[in-house]
Design a protein around this motif. Structure first.
Motif, PDB file in Angstrom:
ATOM      1  N   LEU A 150      93.047 -69.948  61.821  1.00 26.14           N
ATOM      2  CA  LEU A 150      92.854 -68.730  61.095  1.00 26.14           C
ATOM      3  C   LEU A 150      93.093 -69.167  59.599  1.00 26.14           C
ATOM      4  O   LEU A 150      93.362 -68.177  58.911  1.00 26.14           O
ATOM      5  N   ARG A 189      89.691 -66.987  56.801  1.00 26.09           N
ATOM      6  CA  ARG A 189      89.649 -65.460  56.985  1.00 26.09           C
ATOM      7  C   ARG A 189      88.906 -65.033  57.889  1.00 26.09           C
ATOM      8  O   ARG A 189      89.106 -63.893  58.713  1.00 26.09           O
ATOM      9  N   GLU A 190      87.674 -65.429  57.656  1.00 29.93           N
ATOM     10  CA  GLU A 190      86.588 -64.928  58.549  1.00 29.93           C
ATOM     11  C   GLU A 190      86.428 -65.335  60.149  1.00 29.93           C
ATOM     12  O   GLU A 190      85.716 -65.102  60.631  1.00 29.93           O
ATOM     13  N   ARG A 213      86.888 -66.306  63.782  1.00 26.43           N
ATOM     14  CA  ARG A 213      87.389 -65.715  65.326  1.00 26.43           C
ATOM     15  C   ARG A 213      87.875 -66.533  66.096  1.00 26.43           C
ATOM     16  O   ARG A 213      87.322 -67.628  66.312  1.00 26.43           O
ATOM     17  N   HIS A 226      94.957 -60.206  64.632  1.00 29.73           N
ATOM     18  CA  HIS A 226      93.873 -60.688  64.302  1.00 29.73           C
ATOM     19  C   HIS A 226      92.846 -60.070  65.263  1.00 29.73           C
ATOM     20  O   HIS A 226      91.638 -59.776  64.627  1.00 29.73           O
ATOM     21  N   ALA A 270      91.858 -57.183  62.862  1.00 27.99           N
ATOM     22  CA  ALA A 270      90.768 -57.869  61.772  1.00 27.99           C
ATOM     23  C   ALA A 270      89.513 -57.849  62.224  1.00 27.99           C
ATOM     24  O   ALA A 270      88.417 -57.621  61.562  1.00 27.99           O
ATOM     25  N   ARG A 291      90.282 -56.059  56.287  1.00 25.16           N
ATOM     26  CA  ARG A 291      90.197 -57.240  57.139  1.00 25.16           C
ATOM     27  C   ARG A 291      90.715 -58.430  56.610  1.00 25.16           C
ATOM     28  O   ARG A 291      91.583 -59.219  57.316  1.00 25.16           O
ATOM     29  N   HIS A 292      90.654 -58.569  55.108  1.00 24.64           N
ATOM     30  CA  HIS A 292      91.327 -59.899  54.634  1.00 24.64           C
ATOM     31  C   HIS A 292      92.888 -59.692  54.764  1.00 24.64           C
ATOM     32  O   HIS A 292      93.498 -60.938  55.094  1.00 24.64           O
ATOM     33  N   ALA A 340      93.830 -60.446  58.328  1.00 20.32           N
ATOM     34  CA  ALA A 340      93.218 -62.034  58.435  1.00 20.32           C
ATOM     35  C   ALA A 340      94.632 -62.904  58.081  1.00 20.32           C
ATOM     36  O   ALA A 340      95.074 -63.495  58.749  1.00 20.32           O
ATOM     37  N   ARG A 341      95.127 -62.382  56.871  1.00 21.21           N
ATOM     38  CA  ARG A 341      96.219 -63.069  56.153  1.00 21.21           C
ATOM     39  C   ARG A 341      97.348 -62.851  57.127  1.00 21.21           C
ATOM     40  O   ARG A 341      98.243 -63.682  57.266  1.00 21.21           O
ATOM     41  N   SER A 344      97.711 -62.199  60.180  1.00 22.01           N
ATOM     42  CA  SER A 344      97.708 -62.954  61.379  1.00 22.01           C
ATOM     43  C   SER A 344      97.853 -64.579  61.210  1.00 22.01           C
ATOM     44  O   SER A 344      98.546 -65.033  61.889  1.00 22.01           O
ATOM     45  N   HIS A 345      97.182 -64.796  60.135  1.00 23.54           N
ATOM     46  CA  HIS A 345      97.573 -66.342  59.805  1.00 23.54           C
ATOM     47  C   HIS A 345      98.907 -66.615  59.778  1.00 23.54           C
ATOM     48  O   HIS A 345      99.792 -67.508  60.159  1.00 23.54           O
TER      49      HIS A 345
END
Lengths: 148, 110
Positions: A30, A33-34, A36, A102, A105, A114-115, A118-119, A121-122
């Motif tokens: 992750l 960012r994009e 899956r 995640h 996102a 979404r970004h 994603a951040r 989730s990471h």
């Protein structure tokens, strides 16, 4: 005859290490960012939750049978166990935060949201993996000193 | 509640995802805060001297975290409905706060 608690303790320890290694997978994937990584996130979160649930099941017996003796003879090891339980709980709930963000996102088309998700989730998976690894090391330290 | 002009309404599953993320992060945050408050204001007996106690503080801290996290999760859901971008930003900040809190408490205040 082998004590069932002893077997469960071994299963808990191995599951804990497996989940720590499994959490490294989404933490690595992750970073983009994009990316899956639904299956990796679900499996890692399930594993760490199972390991934690087994730990919670064993905890009352630890308090009755081992805790006082460990603190009497090796307080440093006793406090390591306390640290392990706090950090382990952190790893579990942060893995859940990572999974939820995640999946969220993946479901939104709004780019800034979404970004951000994603951040989030990471970050959650990196922290969960780090905490799970520390928990695993502390677990080995405690288990090598005292066991059911 | 109608969505603001900031961004269109998020799909239900995204709002639920933001709510669960916020709730989960809150559990760790509340857990860490309660542990620090306990250690500073209500220190426990020496574990080497305590034979047994009926309640495990760890479980209580967790369930109080679940209770408060549930409320925060509902708030995050409402915010995600009204102002999705703000909700996503606050969720990110909340996860950071949670990571710092549980890591520093776990290491420094066992």
């Amino acid at each position: 005859m082998i004590d069932p608690l002893r077997i469960l303790e071994r299963v808990h320890g191995n599951l804990g290490w497996l989940s720590a290694l499994a959490l490294l997978h989404p933490a690595w994937l992750l970073r983009r960012r994009e990316r899956r990584a639904r299956l990796a996130c679900i499996l890692a979160t399930t594993l760490v939750t199972l390991a934690g649930a087994l730990g919670a099941y064993l905890y009352p017996d630890y308090r009755v049978m081992l805790k006082q003796d460990i603190f009497l003879h090796a307080p440093g090891i006793g406090w390591s166990f306390e640290r392990k339980e706090h950090l382990g709980l952190g790893a579990i709930v942060l893995a859940w935060a990572g999974l939820a963000s995640h999946l969220a996102a993946l479901r939104t088309k709004e780019r800034p949201i979404r970004h951000l998700l994603a951040r989030t989730s990471h970050l959650a998976y990196v922290a969960a993996a780090g905490l799970a690894l520390i928990t695993g090391v502390l677990g080995i330290l405690v288990a090598s000193y005292s066991s059911f | 509640m109608p969505a603001t002009a900031e961004a269109p309404t998020l799909p239900l599953r995204v709002r639920i995802g933001i709510a669960i993320t916020s709730a989960s992060a809150t559990i760790a945050l509340v857990y860490a805060v309660i542990r620090v408050v306990q250690a500073v204001f209500y220190p426990e007996g020496d574990p080497a001297l305590v034979v047994w106690s009926p309640r495990a503080a760890m479980f209580w801290r967790f369930w109080i975290g679940v209770y408060i996290g549930g409320g925060i999760g509902l708030g995050a859901y409402a915010l995600a409905t009204r102002a999705p971008l703000h909700a996503a930003r606050w969720t990110y900040v909340l996860v950071w706060a949670s990571v710092i809190a549980i890591t520093s408490q776990g290491i420094l205040v066992p």
